[in-house]
Design a protein around this motif. Structure first.
Motif, PDB file in Angstrom:
ATOM      1  N   PRO A   1     -48.538 -30.581   9.667  1.00 51.53           N
ATOM      2  CA  PRO A   1     -48.140 -31.806  10.366  1.00 51.53           C
ATOM      3  C   PRO A   1     -47.978 -32.985   9.424  1.00 51.53           C
ATOM      4  N   GLY A   2     -46.888 -33.731   9.593  1.00 51.84           N
ATOM      5  CA  GLY A   2     -46.680 -34.923   8.794  1.00 51.84           C
ATOM      6  C   GLY A   2     -45.918 -34.691   7.504  1.00 51.84           C
ATOM      7  N   TYR A   3     -45.335 -33.499   7.346  1.00 51.74           N
ATOM      8  CA  TYR A   3     -44.595 -33.184   6.121  1.00 51.74           C
ATOM      9  C   TYR A   3     -43.241 -32.596   6.487  1.00 51.74           C
ATOM     10  N   GLY A   4     -42.214 -33.055   5.773  1.00 49.49           N
ATOM     11  CA  GLY A   4     -40.854 -32.649   6.080  1.00 49.49           C
ATOM     12  C   GLY A   4     -40.234 -33.606   7.080  1.00 49.49           C
ATOM     13  N   HIS A   5     -38.937 -33.813   6.935  1.00 51.18           N
ATOM     14  CA  HIS A   5     -38.225 -34.728   7.839  1.00 51.18           C
ATOM     15  C   HIS A   5     -36.759 -34.312   7.866  1.00 51.18           C
ATOM     16  N   PRO A   6     -36.131 -34.285   9.049  1.00 51.06           N
ATOM     17  CA  PRO A   6     -34.730 -33.846   9.113  1.00 51.06           C
ATOM     18  C   PRO A   6     -33.766 -34.761   8.380  1.00 51.06           C
ATOM     19  N   LEU A   7     -34.127 -36.025   8.216  1.00 56.03           N
ATOM     20  CA  LEU A   7     -33.244 -36.984   7.548  1.00 56.03           C
ATOM     21  C   LEU A   7     -33.684 -37.254   6.117  1.00 56.03           C
ATOM     22  N   HIS A   8     -34.976 -37.487   5.923  1.00 52.50           N
ATOM     23  CA  HIS A   8     -35.488 -37.890   4.611  1.00 52.50           C
ATOM     24  C   HIS A   8     -35.966 -36.661   3.839  1.00 52.50           C
ATOM     25  N   LYS A   9     -35.137 -36.164   2.932  1.00 53.74           N
ATOM     26  CA  LYS A   9     -35.528 -34.996   2.142  1.00 53.74           C
ATOM     27  C   LYS A   9     -36.493 -35.385   1.029  1.00 53.74           C
ATOM     28  N   ALA A  10     -36.333 -36.592   0.506  1.00 51.87           N
ATOM     29  CA  ALA A  10     -37.387 -37.165  -0.332  1.00 51.87           C
ATOM     30  C   ALA A  10     -38.406 -37.766   0.624  1.00 51.87           C
ATOM     31  N   ARG A  11     -39.375 -38.473   0.104  1.00 51.78           N
ATOM     32  CA  ARG A  11     -40.370 -39.069   0.998  1.00 51.78           C
ATOM     33  C   ARG A  11     -39.722 -40.038   1.979  1.00 51.78           C
ATOM     34  N   ASP A  12     -40.203 -39.999   3.203  1.00 54.34           N
ATOM     35  CA  ASP A  12     -39.853 -41.004   4.196  1.00 54.34           C
ATOM     36  C   ASP A  12     -40.149 -42.376   3.589  1.00 54.34           C
ATOM     37  N   PRO A  13     -39.195 -43.303   3.557  1.00 51.96           N
ATOM     38  CA  PRO A  13     -39.438 -44.603   2.904  1.00 51.96           C
ATOM     39  C   PRO A  13     -40.569 -45.410   3.525  1.00 51.96           C
ATOM     40  N   ARG A  14     -40.917 -45.117   4.785  1.00 48.91           N
ATOM     41  CA  ARG A  14     -42.031 -45.831   5.407  1.00 48.91           C
ATOM     42  C   ARG A  14     -43.378 -45.469   4.780  1.00 48.91           C
ATOM     43  N   VAL A  15     -43.415 -44.304   4.130  1.00 47.34           N
ATOM     44  CA  VAL A  15     -44.667 -43.853   3.518  1.00 47.34           C
ATOM     45  C   VAL A  15     -45.116 -44.831   2.438  1.00 47.34           C
ATOM     46  N   GLU A  16     -44.246 -45.131   1.503  1.00 46.61           N
ATOM     47  CA  GLU A  16     -44.634 -46.019   0.413  1.00 46.61           C
ATOM     48  C   GLU A  16     -44.903 -47.430   0.920  1.00 46.61           C
ATOM     49  N   ALA A  17     -44.153 -47.855   1.944  1.00 43.45           N
ATOM     50  CA  ALA A  17     -44.411 -49.187   2.503  1.00 43.45           C
ATOM     51  C   ALA A  17     -45.820 -49.268   3.081  1.00 43.45           C
ATOM     52  N   LEU A  18     -46.257 -48.218   3.770  1.00 45.10           N
ATOM     53  CA  LEU A  18     -47.607 -48.199   4.322  1.00 45.10           C
ATOM     54  C   LEU A  18     -48.657 -48.060   3.226  1.00 45.10           C
ATOM     55  N   PHE A  19     -48.396 -47.204   2.253  1.00 48.27           N
ATOM     56  CA  PHE A  19     -49.345 -47.036   1.157  1.00 48.27           C
ATOM     57  C   PHE A  19     -49.503 -48.344   0.373  1.00 48.27           C
ATOM     58  N   LYS A  20     -48.396 -49.050   0.160  1.00 44.39           N
ATOM     59  CA  LYS A  20     -48.449 -50.328  -0.562  1.00 44.39           C
ATOM     60  C   LYS A  20     -49.278 -51.351   0.221  1.00 44.39           C
ATOM     61  N   THR A  21     -49.058 -51.393   1.532  1.00 47.44           N
ATOM     62  CA  THR A  21     -49.841 -52.299   2.375  1.00 47.44           C
ATOM     63  C   THR A  21     -51.327 -51.979   2.278  1.00 47.44           C
TER      64      THR A  21
END
Length: 249
Positions: free
Chosen positions: A127-147
């Motif tokens: 769960p939480g890995y892989g995305h039909p659109l984002h083959k690299a990391r989902d861009p929201r991931v780094e935004a949340l990690f940075k926060t």
């Protein structure tokens, strides 16, 4: 009185909704880190376009415009393991890995490898890995990690989430990157958010998104258009009665 506070004197006009939700849930005032992380996750997941739960809400409102609450409920009932529910499941995955590092004294990547392998043996999705659109990391991931980093929240579960990402190719035979449903529990658990309440965060956030969609539906309706589109894309598979002639407009 709510959680030891006078509602009118201590809460209204004093607490943000994020602060108040955290207080209601945990009984404690949110730390600055918890507030920042929780607020960021709510923003990250509130809107997701015309996903099935949103379409269900819009079509329900089109059919019963007197019951906005029914349309919101229809959308929330569509929040399951594929849409929104994966955040809870990812949190449970991370918790299992953390408990293994504690109980077996294993280093993190080894514990992640063992637990992910157990998921594969049981034929469970990660769960939480892989995305039909984002083959690299989902861009929201780094935004949340940075926060999370900037707010000073704990990074242990971020480390666990990244360890899972590292071991997935060797265990699963494919490269699946972090998506937002793994980032949400990674940052929330690091801010001491309760594991068992993780599912509530996407539901709360998506409630806001559904209300916005329904307000749009009131002014620019597409509910019936969505249902007509579904009918146009379904081909009848049953038997055709003798003498039947299809009429096309």
């Amino acid at each position: 009185m709510v959680r030891g506070l006078d509602l009118c004197q201590d809460a209204i006009g004093k607490l943000s909704f994020t602060d108040y939700f955290y207080l209601l849930l945990t009984g404690h005032q949110a730390t600055p880190a918890a507030r920042a992380v929780l607020d960021a996750t709510l923003v990250a997941i509130a809107e997701h376009g015309l996903v099935p739960s949103v379409q269900a809400a819009r079509m329900t409102y089109a059919a019963a415009p007197e019951a906005v609450q029914g349309a919101v409920a229809a959308g929330l009932l569509g929040c399951g393991s594929v849409i929104l529910g994966a955040a809870q499941q990812a949190g449970e995955l991370f918790d299992a890995i953390e408990r293994r590092t504690q109980e077996q004294s294993e280093e993190l990547d080894r514990a992640a490898h063992v637990v992910v392998a157990e998921y594969r043996t049981a034929k469970r999705a990660i769960p939480g890995y892989g995305h039909p659109l984002h083959k690299a990391r989902d861009p929201r991931v780094e935004a949340l990690f940075k926060t999370s980093r900037e707010a000073g929240a704990g990074q242990r579960y971020v480390d666990i989430a990244e360890a899972v990402e590292r071991v997935i190719p060797a265990v699963m035979g494919k490269d699946l990157r972090l998506n937002v449903s793994a980032a949400i529990p990674a940052v929330l658990l690091g801010a001491d958010f309760p594991l068992k309440a993780l599912r509530g965060v996407p539901i709360l956030a998506r409630s806001a998104g559904l209300i916005a969609h329904l307000f749009e539906e009131m002014n620019h309706s597409i509910g019936f258009a969505l249902s007509y589109q579904a009918a146009r894309n379904v081909e009848y598979q049953g038997e055709v009665p003798a003498g039947f002639r299809e009429q096309r407009s």
